[in-house]
Design a protein around this motif. Sequence first.
Motif, PDB file in Angstrom:
ATOM      1  N   TRP A 125      42.560  98.640 -18.469  1.00  0.00           N
ATOM      2  CA  TRP A 125      43.513  99.780 -17.408  1.00  0.00           C
ATOM      3  C   TRP A 125      44.247  98.921 -16.535  1.00  0.00           C
ATOM      4  O   TRP A 125      45.218  99.023 -16.272  1.00  0.00           O
ATOM      5  N   GLN A 126      43.391  97.638 -15.960  1.00  0.00           N
ATOM      6  CA  GLN A 126      44.378  96.875 -15.018  1.00  0.00           C
ATOM      7  C   GLN A 126      45.252  96.055 -15.515  1.00  0.00           C
ATOM      8  O   GLN A 126      46.280  95.625 -14.848  1.00  0.00           O
ATOM      9  N   LEU A 127      45.074  95.343 -16.873  1.00  0.00           N
ATOM     10  CA  LEU A 127      45.777  94.262 -17.544  1.00  0.00           C
ATOM     11  C   LEU A 127      46.850  94.905 -18.405  1.00  0.00           C
ATOM     12  O   LEU A 127      47.807  94.056 -18.721  1.00  0.00           O
ATOM     13  N   LYS A 128      46.561  96.145 -19.035  1.00  0.00           N
ATOM     14  CA  LYS A 128      47.516  96.552 -20.186  1.00  0.00           C
ATOM     15  C   LYS A 128      47.890  98.008 -19.620  1.00  0.00           C
ATOM     16  O   LYS A 128      48.369  98.402 -20.491  1.00  0.00           O
ATOM     17  N   GLY A 129      47.696  98.437 -18.530  1.00  0.00           N
ATOM     18  CA  GLY A 129      48.097  99.843 -18.103  1.00  0.00           C
ATOM     19  C   GLY A 129      47.519 101.048 -19.148  1.00  0.00           C
ATOM     20  O   GLY A 129      48.211 102.040 -19.165  1.00  0.00           O
ATOM     21  N   ASP A 130      46.398 100.761 -19.754  1.00  0.00           N
ATOM     22  CA  ASP A 130      46.013 101.788 -20.295  1.00  0.00           C
ATOM     23  C   ASP A 130      44.967 102.987 -19.753  1.00  0.00           C
ATOM     24  O   ASP A 130      43.950 102.719 -19.150  1.00  0.00           O
ATOM     25  N   THR A 131      45.785 103.835 -19.430  1.00  0.00           N
ATOM     26  CA  THR A 131      45.187 104.970 -18.714  1.00  0.00           C
ATOM     27  C   THR A 131      43.997 105.806 -19.188  1.00  0.00           C
ATOM     28  O   THR A 131      43.210 106.186 -18.690  1.00  0.00           O
ATOM     29  N   GLN A 132      43.984 105.688 -20.561  1.00  0.00           N
ATOM     30  CA  GLN A 132      42.956 106.373 -21.170  1.00  0.00           C
ATOM     31  C   GLN A 132      41.519 105.084 -20.888  1.00  0.00           C
ATOM     32  O   GLN A 132      40.566 105.811 -20.604  1.00  0.00           O
ATOM     33  N   ALA A 133      41.799 104.193 -20.956  1.00  0.00           N
ATOM     34  CA  ALA A 133      40.617 103.276 -20.588  1.00  0.00           C
ATOM     35  C   ALA A 133      40.229 103.522 -19.185  1.00  0.00           C
ATOM     36  O   ALA A 133      38.957 103.483 -18.778  1.00  0.00           O
TER      37      ALA A 133
END
Length: 269
Positions: free
Chosen positions: A236-244
Amino acid sequence: MVEEGGTGKYPALMMTEASLPTHTIFRPKDMGAFGKNEKLPVIAWGNGACYDSPFEHVNFLNEVASHGFLVIAIGTMPRETGEQVKERSTSSKLLDAINWAIAQNKDKKSPYYNKIDLTKIAVSGMSCGGLQTLEVAADPRITTLVVCNSGIFRDPKGGMPGLPKLSKDQLKKIHTPTLYLLGGPSDIAYENGMDDFRQINHVPIYVANMDVGHGGTYAQPHGGEFARVATHWYKWQLKGDTQAGKLFTGNPSALSQSQGWTVDKKNMP
């Protein structure tokens, strides 16, 4: 390979780089998957007891790396014989890891050339390594912190010899979203970590407890629940993965409904 490379999309390996013999690298085996379209965020890691080797965290760190991260852990690579390196390390080695990643990304001869995302850098650590993380938290290059089984003592003289001697004022230097992973009331660091959470009011912060004590789940297959939760945070924090990120966002957040977890958060959606 550790545990067949982990469960992530990018089977990972543990290795030493000649240009950084003071640290252990966990990274995807196939670096050809990274470049212009996908880069490797950086995670610098400090070990429990400030040990100068990540032998207690191999499953956990390799699992995280298998999801597409460059993990740079303080200390020499654990020996296959299982010998434990008990020398101590200092917090400055977390910054050495970041400096090395920056240099490698610029070096045309490096396998990491132009494959590292230097805008996405996490600093993390367990127990004494968590205090090392907090000691360098002011570094402007850092984009998130993960503090595991740790927290600043109310009395800066507290704790065993060799621990960073930090006061609670250090918490004001945090400038990034921060995750605390604690082992519940039986974790020797529980009160310190929960008190940190109470005192941090200026950045997004999430605290998650699983009643497993100070040792966490690092040695479990693929790092256990602590690896699952930390990996979601990093994604989430480093790849912008909102699902995570849905593990942490919303009221209630998904992690609060996961068996065994107790959570709290501030300044977060």
